[in-house]
Design an enzyme around this catalytic site. Structure first.
Site, short mmCIF file in Angstrom:
data_model
loop_
_atom_site.label_atom_id
_atom_site.label_comp_id
_atom_site.label_asym_id
_atom_site.label_seq_id
_atom_site.Cartn_x
_atom_site.Cartn_y
_atom_site.Cartn_z
N VAL A 2 6.96 5.74 50.14
CA VAL A 2 7.10 4.43 49.69
C VAL A 2 8.31 3.69 50.34
CG1 VAL A 2 7.03 3.10 47.61
CG2 VAL A 2 5.90 5.40 47.63
N CYS A 3 8.11 2.37 50.41
CA CYS A 3 9.13 1.39 50.44
C CYS A 3 8.95 -0.23 50.07
CB CYS A 3 9.61 1.33 52.00
SG CYS A 3 8.48 0.49 53.23
N PRO A 4 9.42 -0.97 50.09
CA PRO A 4 9.41 -2.20 49.43
C PRO A 4 7.92 -3.06 49.81
CG PRO A 4 11.82 -2.24 49.76
CD PRO A 4 10.93 -1.08 50.32
N MET A 57 6.02 -1.14 47.12
CA MET A 57 6.35 -1.18 45.73
C MET A 57 5.65 -2.52 45.25
SD MET A 57 7.51 1.24 44.48
CE MET A 57 8.07 0.79 42.98
N GLY A 66 6.17 -1.30 52.63
CA GLY A 66 5.08 -0.22 53.56
C GLY A 66 5.46 -0.11 54.98
#
Length: 136
Positions: free
Chosen positions: A94-96, A123, A98
């Site tokens: 996961v990251c802010p 996220m 993708g």
């Protein structure tokens, strides 16, 4: 050959209907190895998937998935084996947005994590789905 010439309208209709069937998959941008937020939750609940957040320290502190482990994207190659010891477990990166998560999936697969996935939309998609977030 005469069949194609005489029935060109039917053949064109078949191609157009096929294109309409494929268009939603192309439009959504959903690639192999990516999960929608609800699919990620099912994988976490059913198969005990491990969530690894590859955001920066500040992004992770601002909000992350409950129970996720933090490994910055640049450190995935060095720290993933220590963070997720069982390579048979599904891993959701996961990251802010993708984008970094997709890079982490590629790196994890090189390391032997065949069940590596990224959260489609990051996220932002997680929050938009109304799923819980915790802050550090």
């Amino acid at each position: 050959m005469s069949f194609f010439i005489e029935n060109w309208v039917l053949i064109a209709a078949a191609f157009v209907s096929g294109a309409f069937l494929v268009w939603p998959a192309v439009r959504s941008g959903q690639r192999a190895g990516t999960l929608a937020p609800n699919d990620a939750v099912m994988l976490m609940n059913r198969e005990k998937a491990v969530v690894v957040d590859v955001s920066t320290e500040a992004e992770f502190a601002a909000g992350h998935i409950i129970g996720s482990r933090h490994v910055p994207v640049d450190e995935v190659a060095a720290k993933l084996a220590g963070t997720v010891k069982n390579k048979n477990l599904p891993v959701i990166f996961v990251c802010p947005t993708g984008a970094r998560a997709n890079r982490a999936v590629a790196e994890a697969r090189k390391l032997g994590y065949e069940k590596a996935h990224s959260l489609s939309g990051g996220m932002g998609a997680w929050r938009a789905a109304g799923l819980p977030v915790e802050k550090a």
